[in-house]
Design a protein around this motif. Structure first.
Motif, PDB file in Angstrom:
ATOM      1  N   GLY A  99      -4.580   4.296   3.428  1.00  0.00           N
ATOM      2  CA  GLY A  99      -4.206   3.147   2.607  1.00  0.00           C
ATOM      3  C   GLY A  99      -4.190   1.860   3.401  1.00  0.00           C
ATOM      4  N   ASN A 112      -1.106  -5.448  -4.769  1.00  0.00           N
ATOM      5  CA  ASN A 112      -1.075  -4.008  -4.497  1.00  0.00           C
ATOM      6  C   ASN A 112      -2.485  -3.483  -4.249  1.00  0.00           C
ATOM      7  OD1 ASN A 112       0.262  -1.393  -4.356  1.00  0.00           O
ATOM      8  ND2 ASN A 112      -0.788  -0.933  -6.267  1.00  0.00           N
ATOM      9  N   ILE A 113      -2.631  -2.702  -3.190  1.00  0.00           N
ATOM     10  CA  ILE A 113      -3.940  -2.157  -2.806  1.00  0.00           C
ATOM     11  C   ILE A 113      -3.972  -0.654  -3.100  1.00  0.00           C
ATOM     12  CG2 ILE A 113      -5.572  -1.807  -0.929  1.00  0.00           C
ATOM     13  CD1 ILE A 113      -5.172  -4.737  -1.763  1.00  0.00           C
ATOM     14  N   TYR A 125       0.848  -1.199   0.000  1.00  0.00           N
ATOM     15  CA  TYR A 125       0.000   0.000   0.000  1.00  0.00           C
ATOM     16  C   TYR A 125       0.880   1.244   0.000  1.00  0.00           C
ATOM     17  CZ  TYR A 125       0.983   0.802   4.967  1.00  0.00           C
ATOM     18  OH  TYR A 125       1.600   1.074   6.171  1.00  0.00           O
ATOM     19  N   THR A 174      -5.498   2.898  -2.535  1.00  0.00           N
ATOM     20  CA  THR A 174      -6.195   3.579  -1.436  1.00  0.00           C
ATOM     21  C   THR A 174      -7.593   4.013  -1.849  1.00  0.00           C
ATOM     22  OG1 THR A 174      -4.123   4.363  -0.470  1.00  0.00           O
ATOM     23  CG2 THR A 174      -6.125   5.572   0.109  1.00  0.00           C
ATOM     24  N   THR A 186      -7.648   0.643   4.003  1.00  0.00           N
ATOM     25  CA  THR A 186      -8.139   0.018   2.779  1.00  0.00           C
ATOM     26  C   THR A 186      -7.667  -1.427   2.697  1.00  0.00           C
ATOM     27  OG1 THR A 186      -8.024   2.173   1.649  1.00  0.00           O
ATOM     28  CG2 THR A 186      -8.280   0.224   0.269  1.00  0.00           C
ATOM     29  N   CYS A 187      -6.435  -1.675   3.132  1.00  0.00           N
ATOM     30  CA  CYS A 187      -5.914  -3.048   3.182  1.00  0.00           C
ATOM     31  C   CYS A 187      -6.761  -3.914   4.112  1.00  0.00           C
ATOM     32  CB  CYS A 187      -4.458  -3.047   3.660  1.00  0.00           C
ATOM     33  SG  CYS A 187      -3.269  -2.368   2.482  1.00  0.00           S
ATOM     34  N   GLU A 224       4.689   0.185  -0.416  1.00  0.00           N
ATOM     35  CA  GLU A 224       5.000  -0.110  -1.823  1.00  0.00           C
ATOM     36  C   GLU A 224       6.487  -0.045  -2.136  1.00  0.00           C
ATOM     37  OE1 GLU A 224       0.874   1.611  -3.837  1.00  0.00           O
ATOM     38  OE2 GLU A 224       2.685   2.849  -3.757  1.00  0.00           O
TER      39      GLU A 224
END
Length: 258
Positions: A13, A47-48, A7, A50, A16-17, A34
């Motif tokens: 972020g 990859n997440i 993230y 946000t 969100t994960c 990241e």
């Protein structure tokens, strides 16, 4: 498949994960920023992106299940940036969401204990930064201070300095994380600055500082030296209250470099 989430490093972020973990029923073995995310053997890197709406839903769930102290500890633990702290917080939240009662004080749980201990260290650093930050007046009439905290405490000290120095423009810059806070007499904004490689931004640089500022520092150093009673010097006690690593922020502890 075991999953590693990456993230953008922000708290939004990260939340969100957490949302994605539940939404997709993932078996998460690590959460990494990241820029330093690495895929492990027998795991997949995901990859997440946000998403503020998803993060807000997680934040609301946390507010409903955790006390104010618990939420504060969780956020401070996140700001510690300690390796593996994101996964610890995820496991902490999984415990929170499956429990019928608040678990803030259940120190028999390793995640609860870790969050509390980490938050305490971050809180201690916050208070020390509030106590030891020293501003220097620049030629642009902006009060400037550099810090190198062990943890990312700028978000925690923002309100303290906004209230304390409400009538002055100021910048507090975190050299380690390469971002700072700028107060323009109205609001505080995040900024990024670039410095010359040969510039010692912790020193009293006559090219950058207002002449009155350098004169003030010289007077302060003379006063400190004249009032210091050598026979009553207690270095051990002094270091307990003012650890050596904070001396670089204090005018009375540094030499002027013109």
């Amino acid at each position: 498949m075991k999953i590693i989430l990456s993230y953008d490093g922000t708290f939004t972020g990260f939340l969100t994960c957490v949302f994605t973990t539940y939404e997709e029923k993932l078996e998460v073995v690590d959460i990494q920023q990241e820029q330093r995310a690495t895929e492990l053997l027998f795991s997949q890197l995901q990859n997440i992106i946000t998403d503020e709406a998803k993060a807000a839903r997680v934040a609301l769930a946390i507010k409903e299940r955790c006390s104010a102290a618990g939420r504060r500890n969780l956020y401070r633990a996140f700001l510690s940036e300690e390796p593996g702290i994101e996964l610890t917080i995820l496991k902490y939240l999984q415990y929170v969401f499956k429990s019928k009662h608040q678990i803030d004080s259940d120190y028999s749980n390793p995640q609860v204990l870790k969050i509390a201990q980490t938050a305490k260290k971050v809180g201690r650093e916050k208070h020390r930064m509030e106590a030891f930050v020293r501003f220097k007046l620049t030629k642009d009439q902006i009060y400037f201070a550099c810090i190198e905290p062990d943890f990312n405490v700028l978000p925690l000290i923002q309100e303290h300095f906004k209230k304390r120095y409400a009538d002055q423009k100021w910048i507090i810059y975190d050299i380690t994380r390469k971002y700072g806070l700028y107060y323009d007499l109205q609001e505080v904004n995040h900024i990024a600055l670039q410095f010359n490689q040969d510039m010692n931004i912790n020193a009293s640089n006559s090219k950058a500082l207002d002449p009155k500022e350098i004169e003030f520092q010289q007077l302060w150093q003379q006063y400190f030296k004249s009032t210091n009673i050598v026979s009553r010097k207690n270095t051990k006690l002094h270091l307990q209250h003012v650890p050596r690593r904070y001396w670089k922020y204090l005018s009375e502890k540094s030499l002027l470099h013109n």
